[in-house]
Design a protein around this motif. Structure first.
Motif, PDB file in Angstrom:
ATOM      1  N   CYS A 228       0.796  -1.059  -0.032  1.00  0.00           N
ATOM      2  CA  CYS A 228       0.237   0.142   0.006  1.00  0.00           C
ATOM      3  C   CYS A 228       0.925   1.270  -0.115  1.00  0.00           C
ATOM      4  CB  CYS A 228      -0.982  -0.085   1.152  1.00  0.00           C
ATOM      5  SG  CYS A 228      -2.381  -1.290   1.068  1.00  0.00           S
ATOM      6  N   LYS A 229       1.980   1.434   0.787  1.00  0.00           N
ATOM      7  CA  LYS A 229       2.940   2.512   0.914  1.00  0.00           C
ATOM      8  C   LYS A 229       3.403   2.566  -0.404  1.00  0.00           C
ATOM      9  CE  LYS A 229       3.538   2.792   5.792  1.00  0.00           C
ATOM     10  NZ  LYS A 229       4.343   3.136   6.860  1.00  0.00           N
ATOM     11  N   MET A 230       3.748   1.372  -1.217  1.00  0.00           N
ATOM     12  CA  MET A 230       4.370   1.583  -2.546  1.00  0.00           C
ATOM     13  C   MET A 230       3.195   2.013  -3.508  1.00  0.00           C
ATOM     14  SD  MET A 230       7.524   1.176  -3.230  1.00  0.00           S
ATOM     15  CE  MET A 230       7.392   0.423  -4.802  1.00  0.00           C
ATOM     16  N   GLY A 231       2.103   1.982  -3.253  1.00  0.00           N
ATOM     17  CA  GLY A 231       1.269   2.896  -3.974  1.00  0.00           C
ATOM     18  C   GLY A 231       0.136   1.804  -4.750  1.00  0.00           C
ATOM     19  N   PHE A 232       0.499   0.429  -4.448  1.00  0.00           N
ATOM     20  CA  PHE A 232      -0.682  -0.213  -4.838  1.00  0.00           C
ATOM     21  C   PHE A 232      -2.172  -0.067  -4.426  1.00  0.00           C
ATOM     22  CE2 PHE A 232      -3.316  -4.046  -5.676  1.00  0.00           C
ATOM     23  CZ  PHE A 232      -2.882  -4.743  -6.862  1.00  0.00           C
ATOM     24  N   PRO A 233      -3.042   0.125  -5.357  1.00  0.00           N
ATOM     25  CA  PRO A 233      -4.392   0.671  -4.882  1.00  0.00           C
ATOM     26  C   PRO A 233      -5.013  -0.153  -3.969  1.00  0.00           C
ATOM     27  CG  PRO A 233      -4.218   1.157  -7.109  1.00  0.00           C
ATOM     28  CD  PRO A 233      -2.893   0.205  -6.775  1.00  0.00           C
ATOM     29  N   LYS A 234      -5.695   0.137  -2.873  1.00  0.00           N
ATOM     30  CA  LYS A 234      -6.153  -0.804  -1.811  1.00  0.00           C
ATOM     31  C   LYS A 234      -7.604  -1.460  -2.308  1.00  0.00           C
ATOM     32  CE  LYS A 234      -4.890   2.109   2.386  1.00  0.00           C
ATOM     33  NZ  LYS A 234      -5.419   2.732   3.513  1.00  0.00           N
ATOM     34  N   ARG A 235      -8.175  -0.850  -3.215  1.00  0.00           N
ATOM     35  CA  ARG A 235      -9.467  -1.633  -3.901  1.00  0.00           C
ATOM     36  C   ARG A 235      -8.897  -2.155  -5.134  1.00  0.00           C
ATOM     37  NH1 ARG A 235     -12.744   1.843  -6.051  1.00  0.00           N
ATOM     38  NH2 ARG A 235     -11.663   4.052  -5.824  1.00  0.00           N
ATOM     39  N   ALA A 236      -7.885  -2.291  -5.566  1.00  0.00           N
ATOM     40  CA  ALA A 236      -7.356  -3.254  -6.848  1.00  0.00           C
ATOM     41  C   ALA A 236      -7.095  -4.563  -6.672  1.00  0.00           C
ATOM     42  CB  ALA A 236      -6.153  -2.454  -7.380  1.00  0.00           C
ATOM     43  N   TRP A 237      -7.307  -5.029  -5.454  1.00  0.00           N
ATOM     44  CA  TRP A 237      -6.752  -6.482  -5.268  1.00  0.00           C
ATOM     45  C   TRP A 237      -7.930  -7.511  -6.028  1.00  0.00           C
ATOM     46  CZ3 TRP A 237      -2.340  -7.481  -4.366  1.00  0.00           C
ATOM     47  CH2 TRP A 237      -1.336  -6.780  -3.441  1.00  0.00           C
ATOM     48  N   PHE A 238      -9.147  -6.990  -6.191  1.00  0.00           N
ATOM     49  CA  PHE A 238      -9.761  -7.759  -7.282  1.00  0.00           C
ATOM     50  C   PHE A 238      -9.273  -8.240  -8.360  1.00  0.00           C
ATOM     51  CE2 PHE A 238     -10.381  -3.730  -9.348  1.00  0.00           C
ATOM     52  CZ  PHE A 238     -10.482  -4.197 -10.722  1.00  0.00           C
ATOM     53  N   CYS A 239      -8.313  -7.823  -8.969  1.00  0.00           N
ATOM     54  CA  CYS A 239      -7.646  -7.969 -10.019  1.00  0.00           C
ATOM     55  C   CYS A 239      -6.430  -9.516  -9.884  1.00  0.00           C
ATOM     56  CB  CYS A 239      -6.518  -6.872 -10.354  1.00  0.00           C
ATOM     57  SG  CYS A 239      -7.422  -5.726 -11.378  1.00  0.00           S
ATOM     58  N   HIS A 240      -6.585  -9.731  -8.611  1.00  0.00           N
ATOM     59  CA  HIS A 240      -5.374 -10.899  -8.500  1.00  0.00           C
ATOM     60  C   HIS A 240      -5.601 -12.203  -9.225  1.00  0.00           C
ATOM     61  CE1 HIS A 240      -7.878 -13.561  -5.992  1.00  0.00           C
ATOM     62  NE2 HIS A 240      -8.322 -12.741  -5.251  1.00  0.00           N
ATOM     63  N   PRO A 241      -6.960 -12.469  -9.450  1.00  0.00           N
ATOM     64  CA  PRO A 241      -6.934 -13.707 -10.422  1.00  0.00           C
ATOM     65  C   PRO A 241      -6.345 -13.551 -11.821  1.00  0.00           C
ATOM     66  CG  PRO A 241      -9.039 -13.181  -9.374  1.00  0.00           C
ATOM     67  CD  PRO A 241      -8.139 -11.988  -9.281  1.00  0.00           C
ATOM     68  N   TYR A 242      -6.234 -12.264 -12.260  1.00  0.00           N
ATOM     69  CA  TYR A 242      -5.877 -12.040 -13.612  1.00  0.00           C
ATOM     70  C   TYR A 242      -4.739 -11.286 -13.854  1.00  0.00           C
ATOM     71  CZ  TYR A 242     -11.016 -11.742 -12.895  1.00  0.00           C
ATOM     72  OH  TYR A 242     -12.330 -11.896 -12.447  1.00  0.00           O
ATOM     73  N   MET A 243      -3.934 -10.512 -12.880  1.00  0.00           N
ATOM     74  CA  MET A 243      -3.069  -9.516 -13.270  1.00  0.00           C
ATOM     75  C   MET A 243      -1.402 -10.350 -13.069  1.00  0.00           C
ATOM     76  SD  MET A 243      -2.853  -7.541  -9.422  1.00  0.00           S
ATOM     77  CE  MET A 243      -2.563  -8.179  -8.049  1.00  0.00           C
ATOM     78  N   GLY A 244      -1.469 -11.917 -12.579  1.00  0.00           N
ATOM     79  CA  GLY A 244      -0.247 -12.320 -12.720  1.00  0.00           C
ATOM     80  C   GLY A 244       1.159 -11.395 -12.232  1.00  0.00           C
ATOM     81  N   ASP A 245       1.865 -11.463 -13.052  1.00  0.00           N
ATOM     82  CA  ASP A 245       3.213 -10.607 -12.659  1.00  0.00           C
ATOM     83  C   ASP A 245       3.630  -9.483 -13.522  1.00  0.00           C
ATOM     84  OD1 ASP A 245       4.208 -12.399 -14.440  1.00  0.00           O
ATOM     85  OD2 ASP A 245       6.038 -12.928 -13.495  1.00  0.00           O
ATOM     86  N   GLY A 246       2.545  -9.101 -14.495  1.00  0.00           N
ATOM     87  CA  GLY A 246       2.886  -8.191 -15.201  1.00  0.00           C
ATOM     88  C   GLY A 246       4.011  -8.512 -16.063  1.00  0.00           C
ATOM     89  N   SER A 247       4.729  -7.589 -16.674  1.00  0.00           N
ATOM     90  CA  SER A 247       5.836  -7.831 -17.541  1.00  0.00           C
ATOM     91  C   SER A 247       7.087  -8.159 -16.726  1.00  0.00           C
ATOM     92  CB  SER A 247       6.232  -6.729 -18.356  1.00  0.00           C
ATOM     93  OG  SER A 247       6.307  -5.616 -17.438  1.00  0.00           O
TER      94      SER A 247
END
Length: 674
Positions: A228-247
């Motif tokens: 969270c302090k690094m800036g990951f949005p608190k409401r964005a964890w719903f992406c967890h089944p889809y987002m993988g590890d990006g690039s």
């Protein structure tokens, strides 16, 4: 010493443009098509090529729009797009012609080629436009790109002069973005697992506590705080089944080349998580040794799919290992081992010392990942034989998950304050050089610094899981430093309930997101009015940055382009009802100042993902900028439901222009009991 700005005029390298195709086409709409390139620009098998798409003369208003993809791709890629994603139709119906190039192709070592290729394609398009339309004029030019394309857009705006009159970088990356944005989020995903992540999602839903740390303890709690302090949005964890590890799988080899000792130091030296026997990294490390039972040969294949979005363009760079055989193991690692993005390392035989990332390990069969390696298009494990000893090793991937702790930048990158002591020095051992800015330079040609040479409008997504929202605020501060003030140079819009991806037809989860294309397109058209007519665009989104999190009020007073919406079930955000009981749903919708009128609203009550049944709008203002809607629904199945309303507004007040619909959503929680 400041770098001399590039003009694209008189550059001998691009002295021989050619056209090999030009014709009138009727699809996706009537336009004049031109394809060509620049002779003697071939590098690593790639020549600079371009496509121009010109509207009919009576629809042309003297400008062009130029798209820059995150990773160089075919200059014809836009021809596949349809609907709201169709860039050709969008810009040809809004007064401009459309320019796209391959940016010189995917090559190694010459990062300036990216913006110079784009600049010369832009300049030559002006010559062609003069010929086609039959009069002398200088078309205005606007460049735009998202994610890795934002690096390229910023390079074009900062490192050149006289080429473009404005730019729209979106889902903005900054010089410390890659790979650091992926690290802390991956650590949370590993440590919490699917059930833990689902709990994070639930507490941030309507009717939840809103406390992202609810129920967390120990190292899990610490990991979420760090992300969270690094800036990951608190409401964005719903992406967890889809987002993988990006690039990250693309970027890890770069880290290994620049700082190879990091991956050994991580497990052996004090100050690194891997050397701490109480850490989750130490606990989850796998170094499993077995032998090769068999090799399954495969034919070289071409990736199947659409890899033109900001979320998928990097897949075009995965060009190696395409004939590496699948590997049958004698034994599998213990059940429950953390094997995501592990490596296979060959210990004996002719291929000893070779290693490659693993795409999958199922039923004892390893599929080796494609590789970020333009020279290796074949079998990266050449020489591997049955009986050879191999190791399945996740050490490097675990080490990547705290990489950001070990490359702390200057104080302008405020999310890194958590890694500084009170005296400002780093808490953890540091890699000798900052890796992320080198990746940024390779991705765009320069390192973004805010020294822009034309006006820009930036769009960032508040739920962006990959280009974190605070990046936009960081860049705005750099523009202020460079220009003294950003008012005459820049607008920054934050769009709520939007993620990283820019495809209208693809949403990770339609229950949580809307696309931001309408806001992006409107920004481009507002930019043209700003440059050409002096019409100032709407004010910046009003926001605040709180401990790495970008926050804004759900009120039209927040400005920007996106409408706001409030919804209720029986007048509440969370309601308990019985099966079969009618629930009355209401919503209030309002366009932001200057945002036009509300044009559409639709509910989805039971997660059908169908928002095609538009509701009757009840305007509450003469100009239609405010409206209410209502609907009734009875649930026949017990459980917890999250009815969602999606809404639209547009500057014109019409829903007919699909390219400029600004979207948002709201939801409520309905608990249905027997």
């Amino acid at each position: 010493m400041s770098q001399e700005l590039y003009t694209a005029i008189g550059d001998p390298y691009f002295a021989e443009p050619y056209i090999d195709e030009e014709e009138w086409r009727d699809t996706p709409l009537r336009h004049y098509y031109v394809h060509g390139g620049f002779r003697n620009t071939e590098l690593q098998g790639q020549e600079v090529k371009f496509c121009f798409y010109f509207p009919e003369k009576d629809k042309y208003e003297g400008r062009f729009f130029q798209y820059l993809s995150p990773a160089p791709e075919s200059e014809r890629e836009s021809e596949k797009l349809t609907g709201e994603d169709d860039k050709i139709t969008c810009f040809l119906t809004h007064g401009g012609y459309y320019v796209v190039s391959n940016q010189g192709g995917f090559v190694f070592g010459d990062c300036e080629r990216l913006y110079k290729s784009s600049a010369n394609a832009a300049q030559f398009s002006r010559t062609v436009a003069q010929r086609i339309y039959g009069y002398e004029h200088r078309p205005y030019g606007y460049v735009f790109g998202g994610s890795g394309g934002s690096f390229k857009t910023m390079s074009c705006i900062e490192a050149t002069t006289g080429v473009w009159d404005g730019g729209c970088p979106y889902v903005l990356a900054n010089p410390m973005a890659t790979p650091n944005v992926f690290c802390a989020r991956l650590r949370v995903m590993r440590m919490l697992g699917t059930k833990g992540l689902d709990k994070l999602v639930d507490v941030m839903q309507p009717g939840g506590s809103g406390d992202i740390l609810e129920g967390l303890e120990g190292d899990q709690r610490d990991a979420v705080i760090e992300a969270c302090k690094m800036g990951f949005p608190k409401r964005a964890w719903f992406c967890h089944p889809y987002m993988g590890d990006g690039s990250l799988m693309v970027l890890a080899p770069t880290v290994q080349q620049i700082a190879p000792s990091y991956f050994e130091d991580f497990w052996t030296k004090e100050g690194y998580a891997g050397a701490d026997p109480n850490s989750s990294e130490y606990r989850d490390r796998v170094q499993f040794v077995t032998r090769v039972r068999g090799l399954l040969e495969k034919n070289k294949t071409t990736p199947d799919g659409d890899f033109s979005s900001v979320d998928t363009s990097w897949i075009n760079t995965m060009v190696g290992n395409q004939t590496t055989p699948d590997i049958v193991l004698e034994e599998e690692p213990p059940e429950g081992s953390y094997l995501f993005r592990c490596k296979i390392r060959v210990l004996t035989g002719k291929a000893a010392g070779k290693e490659q990332p693993v795409e999958s390990l199922e039923h004892g069969i390893i599929v080796v990942s494609s590789a970020f390696d333009g020279q290796n298009s074949g079998n990266a494990l050449e020489g591997l034989a049955v009986g050879d000893k191999v190791m399945i090793d996740n050490s490097d991937y675990l080490a990547m998950q705290t990489l950001q702790r070990h490359q702390v930048p200057d104080e302008t990158y405020y999310v890194y304050d958590q890694y500084r002591k009170e005296d400002g020095t780093p808490k953890y051992p540091q890699i000798p050089m900052l890796i992320a800015p080198l990746i940024a330079q390779n991705g765009g040609g320069t390192v973004p610094n805010g020294k822009i040479n034309s006006k820009i409008i930036v769009n960032c997504s508040l739920l962006d899981e990959s280009a974190l929202p605070w990046h936009g605020d960081w860049y705005r501060s750099r523009v202020r430093e460079a220009k003294g003030d950003d008012k005459d140079w820049m607008r920054l819009y934050y769009n709520d309930n939007c993620i990283h991806d820019d495809r209208a037809g693809y949403l990770d989860d339609a229950q949580f997101t809307v696309d931001y294309l309408g806001m992006l397109h409107q920004s481009l058209f507002d930019l043209a009015d700003w440059v050409e007519k002096g019409i100032e665009p709407p004010a910046n989104t009003q926001y605040r940055v709180n401990d790495g999190q970008v926050e804004m009020d759900n009120s039209p007073d927040r400005q920007g382009l996106q409408p706001v919406v409030h919804s209720w079930a029986n007048g509440q955000e969370c309601v308990h009802v019985k099966v079969g009981e009618t629930v009355h749903f209401t919503a209030e919708i309002e366009a932001t100042p200057g945002g036009g009128a509300v044009t559409y609203a639709a509910w989805d009550f039971e997660k059908s993902n169908d928002f095609s049944n538009g509701l009757e709008l009840h305007p509450t203002t003469a100009d239609g900028s405010k409206a209410t809607v209502s609907a009734d629904h009875a649930f026949q199945t017990p459980g917890t439901w999250f009815p969602v309303i999606k809404v639209q507004s547009s500057r014109s007040g019409s829903a007919e222009d699909i390219f400029t619909q600004c979207k948002n959503l709201s939801k409520v929680r309905v608990i249905v009991e027997n």
